[in-house]
Design an enzyme around this catalytic site. Sequence first.
Site, PDB file in Angstrom:
ATOM      1  N   ARG A  35       6.288 -59.910   7.025  1.00 49.50           N
ATOM      2  CA  ARG A  35       6.935 -60.393   5.801  1.00 49.50           C
ATOM      3  C   ARG A  35       8.256 -59.668   5.584  1.00 49.50           C
ATOM      4  O   ARG A  35       8.376 -58.464   5.860  1.00 49.50           O
ATOM      5  CB  ARG A  35       6.003 -60.237   4.598  1.00 49.50           C
ATOM      6  CG  ARG A  35       4.849 -61.234   4.644  1.00 49.50           C
ATOM      7  CD  ARG A  35       3.905 -61.111   3.490  1.00 49.50           C
ATOM      8  NE  ARG A  35       4.507 -61.546   2.224  1.00 49.50           N
ATOM      9  CZ  ARG A  35       3.828 -61.598   1.081  1.00 49.50           C
ATOM     10  NH1 ARG A  35       2.549 -61.249   1.046  1.00 49.50           N
ATOM     11  NH2 ARG A  35       4.421 -62.009  -0.032  1.00 49.50           N
ATOM     12  N   SER A 106      10.872 -66.104 -10.822  1.00 46.37           N
ATOM     13  CA  SER A 106       9.753 -65.246 -11.241  1.00 46.37           C
ATOM     14  C   SER A 106      10.154 -64.269 -12.347  1.00 46.37           C
ATOM     15  O   SER A 106       9.792 -63.087 -12.318  1.00 46.37           O
ATOM     16  CB  SER A 106       9.178 -64.475 -10.036  1.00 46.37           C
ATOM     17  OG  SER A 106       8.603 -65.362  -9.110  1.00 46.37           O
ATOM     18  N   ASP A 220       2.648 -68.635  -7.540  1.00 44.08           N
ATOM     19  CA  ASP A 220       1.242 -68.449  -7.180  1.00 44.08           C
ATOM     20  C   ASP A 220       0.341 -69.564  -7.696  1.00 44.08           C
ATOM     21  O   ASP A 220      -0.812 -69.694  -7.256  1.00 44.08           O
ATOM     22  CB  ASP A 220       0.731 -67.102  -7.698  1.00 44.08           C
ATOM     23  CG  ASP A 220       1.264 -65.928  -6.892  1.00 44.08           C
ATOM     24  OD1 ASP A 220       1.724 -66.166  -5.756  1.00 44.08           O
ATOM     25  OD2 ASP A 220       1.224 -64.787  -7.382  1.00 44.08           O
ATOM     26  N   ARG A 251       2.273 -71.211   2.305  1.00 43.83           N
ATOM     27  CA  ARG A 251       1.357 -71.864   1.372  1.00 43.83           C
ATOM     28  C   ARG A 251       1.648 -73.348   1.185  1.00 43.83           C
ATOM     29  O   ARG A 251       0.734 -74.122   0.886  1.00 43.83           O
ATOM     30  CB  ARG A 251       1.358 -71.131   0.024  1.00 43.83           C
ATOM     31  CG  ARG A 251       0.554 -69.839   0.083  1.00 43.83           C
ATOM     32  CD  ARG A 251       0.473 -69.131  -1.230  1.00 43.83           C
ATOM     33  NE  ARG A 251      -0.455 -67.999  -1.117  1.00 43.83           N
ATOM     34  CZ  ARG A 251      -0.458 -66.945  -1.912  1.00 43.83           C
ATOM     35  NH1 ARG A 251       0.431 -66.860  -2.889  1.00 43.83           N
ATOM     36  NH2 ARG A 251      -1.335 -65.970  -1.748  1.00 43.83           N
ATOM     37  N   LYS A 319      -9.940 -60.537  -1.385  1.00 41.24           N
ATOM     38  CA  LYS A 319      -8.662 -59.839  -1.522  1.00 41.24           C
ATOM     39  C   LYS A 319      -8.257 -59.706  -2.989  1.00 41.24           C
ATOM     40  O   LYS A 319      -7.673 -58.694  -3.385  1.00 41.24           O
ATOM     41  CB  LYS A 319      -7.555 -60.584  -0.765  1.00 41.24           C
ATOM     42  CG  LYS A 319      -7.720 -60.596   0.741  1.00 41.24           C
ATOM     43  CD  LYS A 319      -6.570 -61.380   1.363  1.00 41.24           C
ATOM     44  CE  LYS A 319      -6.730 -61.509   2.866  1.00 41.24           C
ATOM     45  NZ  LYS A 319      -5.615 -62.261   3.484  1.00 41.24           N
TER      46      LYS A 319
END
Length: 342
Positions: A35, A106, A220, A251, A319
């Site tokens: 990442r 965000s 998210d 995603r 997680k």
Amino acid sequence: MDCKESGSTLRFFIPMACLIGENITFTGKGKLVERPLDTYYEIFKKQGIQYLNDNKKLPLTVNGIFKPGTFEMKGNISSQFITGLMFVLPMLNGDSKIVITNPLESKGYLDLTIDVLDKFSIKIENNNYQEFYMKGNQKYEVNDYRVEGDFSQAAFWIVAGILGDNIKCIDVNVNSLQGDKAILDIVKNMRADITIDNEFVKVKRSRTEGIVIDASQCPDLIPILATLGSLSTGTTKIINAARLRIKESDRLKAISTELNKLGADIKGLEDGLLINGKELLKGGTVDSWNDHRIAMALAIASIKCNDPVIIQNSDVVKKSYPTFWSDFKNLGGKIDEWNMGE
């Protein structure tokens, strides 16, 4: 420091390493290894911080001490980098400023960061999300704090209630600064039957309608909103979601691929998804892509599938939500025990 697969852990602790001036090595696994961390690498070069990585991949070794000053950051990469700097810049021996060089995404996560830091006596001035100013030589002070309920997780049950039957989510702060509180307005705009109270959020089974969803401030939420869009009337379009491609999985690709296996009609866009809703999906075998949010979103999709859904690597939910499967069962979900760890 083993950050396992947690991007926030890695990006929060790297600036802390730059308070110490000794070798600190960060390791990880899965997608975290690759990442992007270029935002920090650019700062290291400007500040003379020594670092070593494996062709931009973990492990990363850092050695150096941040100097106060102006830190330029892109606003559309990840708010985690900005939060990481906010944790440490106030402790430097001099004032600092974070300058955002393009539109900020965000924002809610930064509001949350500034609010929590304030409760521990760290002051940060927000200049219209374009600059964040902080005086140096500040000190954290001890305080008691109760962590809020998590809207990121509540979103799965809110959608479950819309697709299935009445669900009440308690211990959520409807006045929270959490960015994922946007789930409330989004499902309301989709015509969900939702009651928002100071003590709880309650949803009833509803036939929702497709809308345009801007993912820039709540990335998210997109896996579970893609599930809801797949089972709503009309078309749901998700925009400004390109950052989801560099999350724990890609995603956008993961959720569209797996929902399509269940019978959904989703087309991938460069920065989002185009979803044509259906009344029911068919079911089938899907994969979590080793991503907790993908696994949970697929589980909720099973509520409106004619046949069972088999989720491979379903244990990945641990997680972020270790009790997800037991909560799913307690709400009436049917799970074959042999499949729990598959």
